[in-house]
Design an enzyme around this catalytic site. Structure first.
Site, mmCIF file in Angstrom:
data_model
loop_
_atom_site.group_PDB
_atom_site.id
_atom_site.type_symbol
_atom_site.label_atom_id
_atom_site.label_comp_id
_atom_site.label_asym_id
_atom_site.label_seq_id
_atom_site.Cartn_x
_atom_site.Cartn_y
_atom_site.Cartn_z
ATOM 1 N N ASP A 32 0.849 -1.188 0.000
ATOM 2 C CA ASP A 32 0.000 0.000 0.000
ATOM 3 C C ASP A 32 0.889 1.244 0.000
ATOM 4 O O ASP A 32 1.902 1.305 0.697
ATOM 5 C CB ASP A 32 -0.910 0.000 1.240
ATOM 6 C CG ASP A 32 -2.064 0.961 1.104
ATOM 7 O OD1 ASP A 32 -3.219 0.510 1.052
ATOM 8 O OD2 ASP A 32 -1.813 2.191 1.051
ATOM 9 N N HIS A 103 -10.555 -5.411 -3.051
ATOM 10 C CA HIS A 103 -9.190 -5.558 -2.529
ATOM 11 C C HIS A 103 -9.243 -5.954 -1.072
ATOM 12 O O HIS A 103 -10.185 -5.625 -0.347
ATOM 13 C CB HIS A 103 -8.371 -4.285 -2.725
ATOM 14 C CG HIS A 103 -9.009 -3.035 -2.194
ATOM 15 N ND1 HIS A 103 -10.018 -2.375 -2.856
ATOM 16 C CD2 HIS A 103 -8.785 -2.324 -1.060
ATOM 17 C CE1 HIS A 103 -10.370 -1.309 -2.170
ATOM 18 N NE2 HIS A 103 -9.649 -1.251 -1.067
HETATM 19 P P1 5GP Z 1 -9.788 1.368 0.592
HETATM 20 O O1 5GP Z 1 -9.830 2.660 1.352
HETATM 21 O O2 5GP Z 1 -10.541 1.470 -0.720
HETATM 22 O O3 5GP Z 1 -10.177 0.175 1.395
HETATM 23 O O4 5GP Z 1 -8.256 1.108 0.254
HETATM 24 C C1 5GP Z 1 -7.598 1.652 -0.840
HETATM 25 C C2 5GP Z 1 -6.129 1.611 -0.530
HETATM 26 O O5 5GP Z 1 -5.412 1.828 -1.724
HETATM 27 C C3 5GP Z 1 -5.660 2.674 0.477
HETATM 28 O O6 5GP Z 1 -5.080 2.046 1.599
HETATM 29 C C4 5GP Z 1 -4.649 3.496 -0.325
HETATM 30 O O7 5GP Z 1 -3.551 3.906 0.460
HETATM 31 C C5 5GP Z 1 -4.249 2.542 -1.425
HETATM 32 N N1 5GP Z 1 -3.841 3.203 -2.646
HETATM 33 C C6 5GP Z 1 -4.498 4.202 -3.288
HETATM 34 N N2 5GP Z 1 -3.829 4.560 -4.404
HETATM 35 C C7 5GP Z 1 -2.729 3.755 -4.470
HETATM 36 C C8 5GP Z 1 -1.656 3.662 -5.393
HETATM 37 O O8 5GP Z 1 -1.567 4.376 -6.397
HETATM 38 N N3 5GP Z 1 -0.694 2.742 -5.141
HETATM 39 C C9 5GP Z 1 -0.760 1.918 -4.040
HETATM 40 N N4 5GP Z 1 0.245 1.048 -3.884
HETATM 41 N N5 5GP Z 1 -1.764 1.986 -3.145
HETATM 42 C C10 5GP Z 1 -2.744 2.898 -3.356
#
Ligand code: 5GP
Length: 117
Positions: A32, A103
């Protein structure tokens, strides 16, 4: 109408870089970009059909099972299995999901509290 690619689809297609720790035909795992623990890896299916857990159907049982076997293997390889780890899938607005591509967060390397915030 073609939907715009999510950031995760762009990572799958290698259009933007990510620190990939595992890849096969069905899924991809990468660190992440904003880690919430010493180890914070995202495991995603390669299909773009599943925007969240809420889209998962019986036809996806093998895929989801495969992802969890990968998660367990990664937890061991990343050194967080012995002391325990957490797997999270934020689903929808109330759960603060920000990327509409299914995810699983694998987080470990520190203690966590319960209930979550
Ligand atoms: P959610 O909030 O949808 O459960 O998790 C999305 C996750 O994706 C977040 O923890 C965020 O830090 C991660 N994330 C968002 N954009 C990117 C990116 O461009 N690269 C990586 N490696 N992680 C990302």
């Amino acid at each position: 109408m073609t939907e715009e690619k999510t950031i995760f689809k762009r990572i799958i297609d290698k259009e933007i870089p990510a620190k990939i720790v595992y890849e096969d035909d069905l899924c991809l795992a990468f660190h992440d970009v904003s880690p919430q623990a010493p180890v914070h890896v995202l495991i995603i299916p390669k299909t773009t059909e599943l925007r969240s857990l809420d889209d998962v159907a019986p036809k996806d049982e093998a895929l989801i099972g495969h992802i969890f076997v990968v998660i367990q293997r990664l937890a061991r390889e990343l050194g967080i299995a012995e002391n325990g780890y957490r797997v999270v899938s934020n689903c929808g607005v109330n759960a603060c999901q920000t990327v509409p591509h299914l995810h699983f967060h694998l987080i470990g390397g520190r203690g966590f509290s319960w209930p979550p915030g």
